[in-house]
Design an enzyme around this catalytic site. Structure first.
Site, PDB file in Angstrom:
ATOM      1  N   CYS A  51      63.728 108.941  79.064  1.00 39.67           N
ATOM      2  CA  CYS A  51      62.429 109.363  79.761  1.00 39.67           C
ATOM      3  C   CYS A  51      63.175 108.231  81.211  1.00 39.67           C
ATOM      4  O   CYS A  51      61.754 108.926  82.482  1.00 39.67           O
ATOM      5  CB  CYS A  51      61.050 108.519  79.702  1.00 39.67           C
ATOM      6  SG  CYS A  51      60.727 107.161  79.568  1.00 39.67           S
ATOM      7  N   ASN A  52      64.176 107.364  81.076  1.00 39.11           N
ATOM      8  CA  ASN A  52      63.840 106.811  82.806  1.00 39.11           C
ATOM      9  C   ASN A  52      65.474 107.046  83.254  1.00 39.11           C
ATOM     10  O   ASN A  52      65.684 107.243  84.798  1.00 39.11           O
ATOM     11  CB  ASN A  52      64.452 105.483  82.470  1.00 39.11           C
ATOM     12  CG  ASN A  52      62.734 104.363  82.592  1.00 39.11           C
ATOM     13  OD1 ASN A  52      61.361 105.156  82.644  1.00 39.11           O
ATOM     14  ND2 ASN A  52      62.795 103.631  81.729  1.00 39.11           N
ATOM     15  N   ALA A 116      61.638  97.432  75.184  1.00 35.52           N
ATOM     16  CA  ALA A 116      61.955  97.121  73.942  1.00 35.52           C
ATOM     17  C   ALA A 116      62.667  98.026  73.278  1.00 35.52           C
ATOM     18  O   ALA A 116      63.483  98.373  72.698  1.00 35.52           O
ATOM     19  CB  ALA A 116      60.469  97.048  72.660  1.00 35.52           C
ATOM     20  N   GLU A 117      62.232  99.598  74.050  1.00 32.68           N
ATOM     21  CA  GLU A 117      63.652 100.193  73.224  1.00 32.68           C
ATOM     22  C   GLU A 117      64.957 100.898  73.712  1.00 32.68           C
ATOM     23  O   GLU A 117      65.352 101.460  73.004  1.00 32.68           O
ATOM     24  CB  GLU A 117      62.523 102.198  73.722  1.00 32.68           C
ATOM     25  CG  GLU A 117      61.044 101.749  73.089  1.00 32.68           C
ATOM     26  CD  GLU A 117      59.708 101.355  74.393  1.00 32.68           C
ATOM     27  OE1 GLU A 117      58.817 102.216  74.300  1.00 32.68           O
ATOM     28  OE2 GLU A 117      60.597 100.626  75.066  1.00 32.68           O
ATOM     29  N   GLY A 190      53.224 112.963  69.604  1.00 31.52           N
ATOM     30  CA  GLY A 190      53.990 112.978  69.003  1.00 31.52           C
ATOM     31  C   GLY A 190      53.849 111.652  67.858  1.00 31.52           C
ATOM     32  O   GLY A 190      53.016 110.880  68.048  1.00 31.52           O
ATOM     33  N   ALA A 191      55.040 111.552  67.144  1.00 28.41           N
ATOM     34  CA  ALA A 191      55.465 110.906  66.464  1.00 28.41           C
ATOM     35  C   ALA A 191      56.799 109.902  66.293  1.00 28.41           C
ATOM     36  O   ALA A 191      57.215 109.385  65.364  1.00 28.41           O
ATOM     37  CB  ALA A 191      54.493 110.862  65.124  1.00 28.41           C
ATOM     38  N   GLY A 192      57.049 109.795  67.249  1.00 26.54           N
ATOM     39  CA  GLY A 192      58.406 108.449  67.676  1.00 26.54           C
ATOM     40  C   GLY A 192      58.721 107.356  67.632  1.00 26.54           C
ATOM     41  O   GLY A 192      57.026 107.231  67.285  1.00 26.54           O
ATOM     42  N   THR A 194      58.405 106.336  70.143  1.00 29.21           N
ATOM     43  CA  THR A 194      57.274 105.157  71.643  1.00 29.21           C
ATOM     44  C   THR A 194      55.894 105.594  71.398  1.00 29.21           C
ATOM     45  O   THR A 194      55.356 104.810  71.764  1.00 29.21           O
ATOM     46  CB  THR A 194      57.830 106.082  72.952  1.00 29.21           C
ATOM     47  OG1 THR A 194      59.256 106.076  73.333  1.00 29.21           O
ATOM     48  CG2 THR A 194      57.119 105.697  73.902  1.00 29.21           C
TER      49      THR A 194
END
Length: 444
Positions: A51-52, A116-117, A190-192, A194
């Site tokens: 996303c960044n 964290a991701e 969504g269920a990923g 994040t």
């Protein structure tokens, strides 16, 4: 000679409306990498897209030509002129490209320092390149070193203390906007990974009613079961939006999940109750025009930066220690990169000298009718000794070359001795530990 080149765009250089044009799903990244690798100029390629940021790291022979070509590819994908895209892109090479990747993997370049991701995202990007067959010896070493750097940073510093992430900041933003969240009705789209972090952050704040919408029902059910939520299908989403207080959207959809026309109908059914939408997806899941609907408050991933700034100073000391670790690992990588560049040229130079000796001996074969075999052996030994002594000092100096200057020096050697740019002799990997000076620290 192979060089590293990274072409990237991030939250530091461009807004989300431009970043989303270059965002790549895992499938799209694999296809893009295979298209790139079909070009003769691109020897290896890995793409990171979060996303960044979107960053494409390639191994090339001519970085100037490759940068121009790659910029054109990305501009066509984004639907803008290369000159316009070039204004917001960065293009570090070699050790600077490695430094950028090491900092990204360590969380130092994230919107939320130490998030964290990002380590998992870099690992998946590398695995995608491996599966696509576009990684190679140089990117293998680069990404292995980057992941090791990220691991060191997380082990040896407290930069991740508090488990800050885009998800946790999104929940903090919801608290700042609405106050106590305990009795709020939340819909997570969504269920990923994040979304899982979002669900955990909400659960820690006492939110027990969450409706997780996702095309993968099994993943959605697992997430809902862990955090006390329920599952709804996408076709039931408008009904749930009528009752929600907060919607957090984070999918990998290339198109908006919630559009303006649909949301206008939802808001009419809500009898004026306000709705908070937090869209942390790139590309965005919520049509930006939804912000114009009365009663709707919409935040996207760039809006989180205001919340992030309040936590920046807390991690300052740990970030400085993390930067020291990055520079230590860059020195190690620079040593390897320098030896990788120098040793084949040294081997090629000595082979060039051997070829000349063989050529001169061959040209004079049979001219010394009275010379004995022992005399001929002595002549050959003298010729080889002259060659070895002549190349001894250049060899020592090449091995001691600063990695920052090695490319220009090696190119000059090849030019002076008339060796083709591609001329080289295979050098076993074990020999790549040859002595070279470390790369000076940035700013030293």
């Amino acid at each position: 000679m192979s060089e590293l080149l990274t072409l990237g765009i991030s939250h530091k250089t461009a807004p989300v409306e431009l970043r989303e044009r270059l965002a790549l799903t895992d499938t799209a990244a694999a296809e893009f990498l295979q298209e790139l690798s079909a070009e003769p100029a691109i020897r290896e390629a890995v793409a990171i897209s979060t996303c960044n940021r979107t960053e494409i790291t390639v191994v090339v022979g001519d970085p100037v030509a490759a940068e121009s070509e790659l910029l054109g590819w990305l501009a066509r994908r984004a639907g803008i002129r290369p000159t316009e895209l070039g204004k917001v892109m960065y293009s570090p090479r070699n050790c600077d490209a490695a430094r950028q990747l090491f900092r990204v993997t360590s969380g130092l370049e994230s919107m939320i320092v130490g998030e964290a991701e990002v380590q998992g995202q870099v690992k998946r990007a590398y695995e995608t390149a491996l599966a696509a067959g576009t990684a190679g010896p140089l990117t293998n070493r680069l990404f292995t070193a980057a992941l090791q750097t990220g691991k060191r940073v997380r082990t040896e510093t407290k930069i991740t203390e508090g488990h800050a992430s885009v998800s946790s900041v999104a929940v903090s933003l919801a608290e700042d906007t609405l106050g106590e969240l305990t009795d709020r009705h939340v819909v997570i789209i969504g269920a990923g990974e994040t979304s899982e972090l979002t669900a955990r952050a909400l659960h820690e704040r006492g939110v027990t009613t969450m409706f997780v919408a996702n095309r993968r029902a099994d993943r959605a059910r697992s997430l809902a079961d862990r955090f006390g939520g329920d599952v709804i299908a996408f076709d039931k989403l408008p009904t749930q939006l009528e009752h929600a207080d907060i919607v957090v959207a984070q999918t990998a959809s290339p198109h908006p999940i919630i559009d303006q026309e649909e949301l206008e109908l939802v808001m009419k059914a809500r009898d004026g109750r306000p709705l908070l939408l937090i869209d942390i997806a790139v590309p965005r899941d919520v049509d930006p025009a939804c912000a114009d609907i009365p009663g709707v408050t919409l935040f996207d991933v760039d809006d989180l930066q205001g919340v992030v700034r309040r936590t920046t100073n807390v991690r300052g000391m740990e970030a400085r220690r993390a930067e020291e670790i990055v520079e230590e690992e860059i020195e190690r990588f620079a040593e390897w990169l320098g030896s990788r560049a120098v040793l084949p040229t040294i081997a090629a130079l000595r082979q060039h000298g051997t070829d000349i000796v063989e050529q001169v001996l061959g040209e004079n074969e049979g001219r010394w009718e009275s010379a004995s075999p022992a005399d001929l052996a002595r002549v050959e030994a003298i010729a080889r000794a002259v060659m070895n002594r002549l190349l001894h000092e250049p060899t020592i100096r090449l091995k001691a070359t600063d990695p920052n200057r090695s490319h220009g020096r090696l190119s000059l050697v090849r030019e002076l001795f008339g060796m083709d740019e591609g001329a080289s002799v295979d050098v076993p990997e074990a020999e790549h530990g040859a002595e070279v000076r470390s790369l000076p620290r940035r700013g030293a």
